[in-house]
Motif scaffolding. Structure first.
Motif, PDB file in Angstrom:
ATOM      1  N   TYR A  83      11.864   3.882  -4.305  1.00 23.02           N
ATOM      2  CA  TYR A  83      11.416   2.749  -3.487  1.00 23.02           C
ATOM      3  C   TYR A  83      10.480   1.837  -4.261  1.00 23.02           C
ATOM      4  CZ  TYR A  83       8.849   0.211   0.130  1.00 23.02           C
ATOM      5  OH  TYR A  83       8.238  -0.759   0.871  1.00 23.02           O
ATOM      6  N   PHE A  84       9.430   2.400  -4.851  1.00 22.14           N
ATOM      7  CA  PHE A  84       8.438   1.558  -5.510  1.00 22.14           C
ATOM      8  C   PHE A  84       8.946   0.988  -6.828  1.00 22.14           C
ATOM      9  CE2 PHE A  84       5.488   3.792  -2.638  1.00 22.14           C
ATOM     10  CZ  PHE A  84       4.844   2.690  -2.108  1.00 22.14           C
ATOM     11  N   VAL A  85       9.765   1.740  -7.567  1.00 22.24           N
ATOM     12  CA  VAL A  85      10.368   1.181  -8.782  1.00 22.24           C
ATOM     13  C   VAL A  85      11.321   0.051  -8.403  1.00 22.24           C
ATOM     14  CG1 VAL A  85      11.900   1.642 -10.731  1.00 22.24           C
ATOM     15  CG2 VAL A  85      10.095   3.264 -10.171  1.00 22.24           C
ATOM     16  N   GLY A  86      12.118   0.263  -7.360  1.00 24.89           N
ATOM     17  CA  GLY A  86      13.035  -0.779  -6.916  1.00 24.89           C
ATOM     18  C   GLY A  86      12.316  -2.020  -6.437  1.00 24.89           C
ATOM     19  N   LEU A  87      11.202  -1.818  -5.751  1.00 24.46           N
ATOM     20  CA  LEU A  87      10.467  -2.950  -5.187  1.00 24.46           C
ATOM     21  C   LEU A  87       9.834  -3.817  -6.271  1.00 24.46           C
ATOM     22  CD1 LEU A  87       9.938  -4.092  -2.391  1.00 24.46           C
ATOM     23  CD2 LEU A  87       7.819  -2.780  -2.294  1.00 24.46           C
ATOM     24  N   THR A  88       9.665  -3.270  -7.476  1.00 13.66           N
ATOM     25  CA  THR A  88       9.142  -4.100  -8.572  1.00 13.66           C
ATOM     26  C   THR A  88      10.196  -5.066  -9.091  1.00 13.66           C
ATOM     27  OG1 THR A  88       9.769  -2.450 -10.236  1.00 13.66           O
ATOM     28  CG2 THR A  88       7.554  -2.286  -9.311  1.00 13.66           C
ATOM     29  N   HIS A  89      11.467  -4.867  -8.717  1.00 18.37           N
ATOM     30  CA  HIS A  89      12.552  -5.714  -9.225  1.00 18.37           C
ATOM     31  C   HIS A  89      13.333  -6.414  -8.125  1.00 18.37           C
ATOM     32  CE1 HIS A  89      11.973  -4.164 -13.273  1.00 18.37           C
ATOM     33  NE2 HIS A  89      12.018  -2.927 -12.789  1.00 18.37           N
ATOM     34  N   THR A  90      12.879  -6.318  -6.884  1.00 14.36           N
ATOM     35  CA  THR A  90      13.553  -7.012  -5.800  1.00 14.36           C
ATOM     36  C   THR A  90      12.506  -7.499  -4.806  1.00 14.36           C
ATOM     37  OG1 THR A  90      15.377  -6.889  -4.201  1.00 14.36           O
ATOM     38  CG2 THR A  90      13.898  -4.987  -4.304  1.00 14.36           C
ATOM     39  N   ALA A  95      14.515  -5.247   0.278  1.00 12.66           N
ATOM     40  CA  ALA A  95      14.244  -3.813   0.420  1.00 12.66           C
ATOM     41  C   ALA A  95      14.317  -3.395   1.879  1.00 12.66           C
ATOM     42  CB  ALA A  95      12.867  -3.483  -0.156  1.00 12.66           C
ATOM     43  N   ALA A  96      13.708  -4.174   2.759  1.00  9.44           N
ATOM     44  CA  ALA A  96      13.711  -3.834   4.182  1.00  9.44           C
ATOM     45  C   ALA A  96      15.120  -3.858   4.755  1.00  9.44           C
ATOM     46  CB  ALA A  96      12.810  -4.810   4.947  1.00  9.44           C
ATOM     47  N   LEU A  97      15.917  -4.841   4.346  1.00  9.14           N
ATOM     48  CA  LEU A  97      17.275  -4.949   4.864  1.00  9.14           C
ATOM     49  C   LEU A  97      18.148  -3.785   4.409  1.00  9.14           C
ATOM     50  CD1 LEU A  97      17.726  -8.778   4.313  1.00  9.14           C
ATOM     51  CD2 LEU A  97      17.831  -7.630   6.533  1.00  9.14           C
TER      52      LEU A  97
END
Length: 299
Positions: A83-90, A95-97
């Protein structure tokens, strides 16, 4: 149906939507794994306090420990990292969707591993929601860093769905609050080695701002701890199916708050994809038995 409980469920959905934006903001000051670990430490302390006040938490059996370790591995360690690694790139909105797909993913995993029936409505809803995710992730067919972040968020969503199945097994013999407390503590312990790897690679960094740390603590206490307790109450009073429908609200809250607080643009692909996901989840949950997401799966 008790009106205060419905209001709490609405508050939870808004808090979850804001949580995506708060996480995106905090990632500007913290490295991903350190942020996940710091928030889980605060949440663990909060849950320990709740358990101590309730005086009803019991020691798990050997078999229950097995389920708790697996839940901590998926819902805390793997989910938090993806989640947190992904959120640094999106974006927080994307992310919520994508995370909003977790009820549908859980349905099909339950069919595969728990032999639960998948109806035509669930299949139609799943296909509609998957088209919505494709619209968001592809973003007009462009392969960019945003797509890489969306991929990690997809992995986070899948690990969340797997953890739901594990929690269903654990809550057959344990109370949901017990599962939440033990699995969160286990997941927190498992994140320490991951943070050590982040430090060894030279990527670990933390904010020196008291305001940022205060924001982290407030988000961990309210958006994770308090919201989780309210979600538990909503499940028990309003029912799981009714409560699950409130999961359609956080993505749009995240998009609006991210636009106001972080300046993230509102993309047409987000609006179109989000609408398809909401329609898909609604169709999939139509006439569904009252056994949606267990109360202790919220992250």
């Amino acid at each position: 149906m008790v009106r205060p409980v419905i209001l709490k469920l609405l508050a939870v959905s808004v808090l979850w939507g804001c949580n995506y934006v708060a996480s995106a903001y905090l990632l500007r000051e913290f490295s991903p794994i350190l942020l996940a670990l710091s928030r889980l430490i605060v949440t663990s302390m909060f849950l320990l306090g709740v358990g101590w006040m309730s005086q009803t938490v019991r020691k798990p059996t050997r078999r229950e420990w097995m389920w708790l370790v697996l839940i901590g591995l998926t819902s805390s360690l793997m989910y938090q990292i993806f989640y947190f690694v992904g959120l640094t790139h999106t974006s927080a909105g994307n992310a919520a969707l994508i995370i909003a797909l977790s009820p549908i993913a859980t349905t099909f995993l339950a069919r595969a591993f728990l032999k639960e029936k998948v109806t035509g409505l669930k299949m139609a809803g799943a296909l509609t929601a998957l088209v919505g995710v494709a619209v968001i992730v592809l973003n007009g067919g462009k392969v960019t860093g945003v797509s890489r972040g969306d991929f990690f968020i997809l992995l986070a969503m899948l690990t969340l769905a797997v953890s739901v199945l594990l929690i269903r097994k654990a809550t057959e013999t344990m109370k949901s609050i017990d599962v939440t407390i033990y699995s969160t503590l286990i997941g927190t312990a498992l994140l320490f080695p991951a943070a050590g790897v982040e430090w060894a690679q030279g990527h670990l960094h933390a904010s020196g701002s008291p305001f940022t740390w205060a924001t982290l603590i407030v988000v961990a206490l309210i958006a994770q701890g308090l919201a989780g307790l309210w979600w538990n109450q909503g499940i028990s009073v309003a029912g799981a199916s009714t409560s699950a429908m409130f999961m359609n609200i956080p993505p749009f809250v995240a998009i609006l708050v991210a636009y106001v607080a972080l300046g993230d643009p509102i993309m047409l692909s987000q609006i179109a994809g989000g609408a398809l996901i909401v329609i898909g989840v609604a169709v999939s949950n139509k006439k569904r038995a009252d056994r949606a997401l267990p109360a202790s799966t919220v992250t």
